[in-house]
Write an enzyme that holds these catalytic residues in place. Structure first.
Site, PDB file in Angstrom:
ATOM      1  N   CYS A 214      57.438  70.023  43.697  1.00 26.45           N
ATOM      2  CA  CYS A 214      56.760  69.221  44.711  1.00 26.45           C
ATOM      3  C   CYS A 214      55.251  69.168  44.470  1.00 26.45           C
ATOM      4  O   CYS A 214      54.701  69.867  43.629  1.00 26.45           O
ATOM      5  CB  CYS A 214      57.052  69.778  46.100  1.00 26.45           C
ATOM      6  SG  CYS A 214      56.269  71.376  46.391  1.00 26.45           S
TER       7      CYS A 214
ATOM      8  N   ALA B  73      53.379  72.380  44.835  1.00 25.90           N
ATOM      9  CA  ALA B  73      53.546  73.247  43.661  1.00 25.90           C
ATOM     10  C   ALA B  73      52.545  72.872  42.579  1.00 25.90           C
ATOM     11  O   ALA B  73      51.964  73.738  41.924  1.00 25.90           O
ATOM     12  CB  ALA B  73      54.974  73.144  43.120  1.00 25.90           C
TER      13      ALA B  73
ATOM     14  N   ARG C 238      55.242  81.831  38.331  1.00 24.01           N
ATOM     15  CA  ARG C 238      54.963  81.031  37.137  1.00 24.01           C
ATOM     16  C   ARG C 238      54.524  81.904  35.966  1.00 24.01           C
ATOM     17  O   ARG C 238      54.338  81.421  34.867  1.00 24.01           O
ATOM     18  CB  ARG C 238      53.888  80.000  37.493  1.00 24.01           C
ATOM     19  CG  ARG C 238      53.566  78.971  36.440  1.00 24.01           C
ATOM     20  CD  ARG C 238      52.795  77.856  37.093  1.00 24.01           C
ATOM     21  NE  ARG C 238      52.171  76.941  36.181  1.00 24.01           N
ATOM     22  CZ  ARG C 238      50.846  76.813  36.032  1.00 24.01           C
ATOM     23  NH1 ARG C 238      50.028  77.577  36.713  1.00 24.01           N
ATOM     24  NH2 ARG C 238      50.359  75.926  35.209  1.00 24.01           N
TER      25      ARG C 238
ATOM     26  N   HIS D 273      48.572  67.808  40.908  1.00 26.11           N
ATOM     27  CA  HIS D 273      47.538  68.020  39.886  1.00 26.11           C
ATOM     28  C   HIS D 273      46.331  67.146  40.201  1.00 26.11           C
ATOM     29  O   HIS D 273      45.197  67.593  40.184  1.00 26.11           O
ATOM     30  CB  HIS D 273      48.042  67.595  38.497  1.00 26.11           C
ATOM     31  CG  HIS D 273      49.266  68.316  38.031  1.00 26.11           C
ATOM     32  ND1 HIS D 273      50.180  67.731  37.183  1.00 26.11           N
ATOM     33  CD2 HIS D 273      49.721  69.564  38.266  1.00 26.11           C
ATOM     34  CE1 HIS D 273      51.140  68.577  36.929  1.00 26.11           C
ATOM     35  NE2 HIS D 273      50.894  69.700  37.566  1.00 26.11           N
TER      36      HIS D 273
HETATM   37 FE1  CFM Z   1      50.914  71.059  32.035  1.00 25.91          FE
HETATM   38 FE2  CFM Z   1      53.255  71.436  31.605  1.00 25.91          FE
HETATM   39 FE3  CFM Z   1      52.270  71.362  34.102  1.00 25.91          FE
HETATM   40 FE4  CFM Z   1      51.706  73.404  32.415  1.00 25.91          FE
HETATM   41 FE5  CFM Z   1      53.737  74.872  33.492  1.00 25.91          FE
HETATM   42 FE6  CFM Z   1      55.205  72.841  32.680  1.00 25.91          FE
HETATM   43 FE7  CFM Z   1      54.273  72.804  35.130  1.00 25.91          FE
HETATM   44 MO1  CFM Z   1      56.134  74.498  34.480  1.00 25.91          MO
HETATM   45  S1  CFM Z   1      51.776  72.429  30.563  1.00 25.91           S
HETATM   46  S2  CFM Z   1      50.473  72.302  33.778  1.00 25.91           S
HETATM   47  S3  CFM Z   1      51.892  75.557  32.571  1.00 25.91           S
HETATM   48  S4  CFM Z   1      52.548  69.789  32.700  1.00 25.91           S
HETATM   49  S5  CFM Z   1      55.471  74.894  32.332  1.00 25.91           S
HETATM   50  S6  CFM Z   1      55.230  71.503  30.870  1.00 25.91           S
HETATM   51  S7  CFM Z   1      56.175  72.208  34.458  1.00 25.91           S
HETATM   52  S8  CFM Z   1      54.161  74.882  35.566  1.00 25.91           S
HETATM   53  S9  CFM Z   1      53.064  71.391  36.163  1.00 25.91           S
END
Ligand code: CFM
Length: 544
Positions: free
Chosen positions: A64, A67, A98, A197
């Protein structure tokens, strides 16, 4: 599941198989997210549909918006108190799961072992949670006196309309020496964690970046964007950078501190690892302060060497370039020796990778170094540019879900904007083949005829494994056990199970050894669930 391998398969048949069970409307939608890589020789590769809502009823792998904001971007910063405003589950399940590591450093200030939450109850939902939030901020301040307190909104907070930003402003003024700011990152705010993000990028840039005005005297100053120190990746990258004499001013955000964010404007180059999660900050640092950005990748020994050389070329300083070559020459022999050894067993083995928004791409480098082939891959929440490259950005359709996320206006800072290179210097680098602000995405690195799938779901994952029988499947905890039950080894590429680091040179060695053991192990193929051995009751579904 039969143990014989399907050696020959037609990707179009596989796609059809995956879609067969869906109702027609769902099949039509999913068909646009399943792509046979460069199916035709002459035409441009077909567009993939990405960053759209998951169809209700489908068991997605996505997370989500909360997260993405709290867990991914802000969570790894050790000396900010991160308070989840919401019911306790959101805070609890995003608490250290994580595996983003941290080293408390000489000041010892580290709030990561704590889980801060307002623990909303029914009465707060009915009468409002602002007072409780205020009290929580005060309590955290009295206990820890942190430099910063961040507030993260969960779904109910948005639904009942608590004004978290007003509370943050009030408390910041009241406390005086603590930077309090909030995020409207309710879980439902976007179609996945990707929205979180963007929200985190905006707020950290608005409220924190640029605060530390103290000039930095070090040489070769970079920011490392989109590195989250999962399983200690960031520690290994920092070791290598330091050995080369490169100064990492700020990591966004693995093992980071409040002061790193506050000083990011002092860097002369931004290096972007995970493009998906942090490209917004990279762009804003350039617009406001004149810091150019490049794409790097420290997953894979060759990729690490290439990224270091790219940094060296940017600074163009002979001393730095020589040092980087020296470090590569020193680190590579061990890596190559282990790669050669494992390759005798891993060559020709196959993998599938379905992870987040960058690792499904980056980890293919490591598999290539082991002679392994990626049959199928995809992101959970990547956008079209993460698949097809940044050149498609102008063509990406903006829909209601993307409009939900604020686009902030950033301008050149009247005092601090300072282009790090002249236009002529930039042009000279570009003419020599140097790429700024550039990411080619996952598709060009995958073989023709491989299958690229966006937002893979539980049903399709099992079907793919059944049909193609890979030697290894990489995804996350939600997929882990169902894949193992199909008799295929599974590696978590989010949390790394209990392993890592896998970045840099030492990380590559760790990865080779671990994958060698996994794909060489027969244990999963011997597994049979009790009901497969001794069926007690057999039945068929009505449609069968
Ligand atoms: Fe970038 Fe990722 Fe992500 Fe990531 Fe992660 Fe991820 Fe993630 Mo899980 S590199 S920041 S450290 S997009 S592994 S492939 S899904 S937490 S949001």
């Amino acid at each position: 599941m039969s143990k014989t391998k399907v050696v020959q398969w037609d990707p179009a048949d596989i796609k059809e198989e995956l879609l067969k069970k869906y109702p027609p409307k769902v099949a039509r939608k999913r068909a646009k997210q399943i792509m046979i890589n460069e199916a035709t020789e002459s035409e441009a590769p077909p567009e993939i549909v990405a960053n759209v809502r998951t169809i209700p009823g489908i068991i997605t792998m996505r997370g989500c918006t909360y997260a993405g904001c709290k867990g991914v971007i802000m969570g790894p910063t050790r000396d900010i108190v991160n308070i989840t405003h919401g019911p306790i589950g959101c805070g609890f399940y995003s608490w250290l799961t994580r595996r983003n590591q941290t080293s408390a450093g000489p000041d010892g200030e580290n709030y990561m072992p704590y889980c801060f939450s307002t623990d909303m109850q029914d009465q707060d939902i009915i009468f409002g949670g602002e007072k409780k939030l205020e009290a929580a901020i005060q309590e955290a301040y009295d206990l820890f006196h942190p430099k910063g307190i961040c507030i993260f909104s969960t779904c109910p907070v948005g639904l009942i309309g608590d004004d978290v930003h007003a509370v943050a402003r009030k408390m910041k003024a009241k406390l005086g020496d603590c930077n309090v700011f909030a995020f409207s990152c309710e879980g439902y705010k976007g179609v996945s964690q990707s929205a979180g993000h963007h929200i985190a990028n905006n707020q950290v840039f608005t409220h924190l970046v640029g605060e530390n005005k103290e000039p930095r005297k070090e040489e070769y100053k970079i920011n490392l964007l989109g590195e989250y120190n999962i399983g200690g990746d960031g520690f290994e990258i920092d070791r290598v950078l330091k050995k080369c004499g490169i100064t990492n001013i700020a990591t966004f955000s693995g093992n980071s501190t409040y002061d790193q964010f506050a000083s990011a404007q002092h860097a002369d180059l931004s290096c972007v690892m995970c493009h998906r999660s942090i490209n917004y900050v990279a762009d804003m640092l350039e617009t406001k302060y004149g810091i150019p950005w490049i794409k790097v990748n420290f997953i894979g020994a060759e990729a690490t060497a290439k990224s270091l050389r790219k940094i060296g070329e940017y600074f163009g300083d002979k001393k730095l370039i020589a040092k980087i070559e020296e470090v590569i020459a020193e680190e590579m022999p061990e890596v190559e020796a282990i790669a050669k050894d494992v390759r005798s067993r891993t060559e020709g083995k196959t993998a599938m990778l379905f992870v987040g928004g960058s690792r499904a791409h980056h980890y293919q480098e490591l598999f290539n170094e082991m002679g392994m082939k990626t049959l199928s891959a995809g992101y959970e929440f990547g956008h079209r540019d993460d698949y097809e490259g940044r050149r498609v950005i102008p063509d990406i359709k903006v829909d209601a879900d993307s409009r939900n996320i604020e686009e902030i206006e950033v301008e050149a800072d009247p005092e601090l904007y300072r282009p790090r290179k002249t236009e002529a210097e930039i042009k000279a680098l570009e003419d020599a083949g140097y790429d700024f602000k550039h990411y080619d995405g996952l598709n060009p690195d995958m073989d023709k005829g491989t299958i690229i799938i966006d937002d893979l779901n539980q049903y399709e994952a099992e079907k793919l494994v059944e049909l193609l029988k890979p030697d290894l499947f990489c995804a996350g905890i939600k997929e882990k056990f169902s894949i193992q039950k199909l008799g295929v080894p599974m590696k978590q590429l989010h949390s790394y199970d209990s392993g890592g680091p896998y970045a840099g040179f030492k990380g590559a060695v760790n990865f080779y050894k671990e994958i060698d053991r996994l794909v060489g192990s027969k244990v999963w193929s011997y597994m049979k669930a009790p009901w497969q051995e001794n069926p007690e009751l057999t039945a068929t579904f009505v449609w069968e």
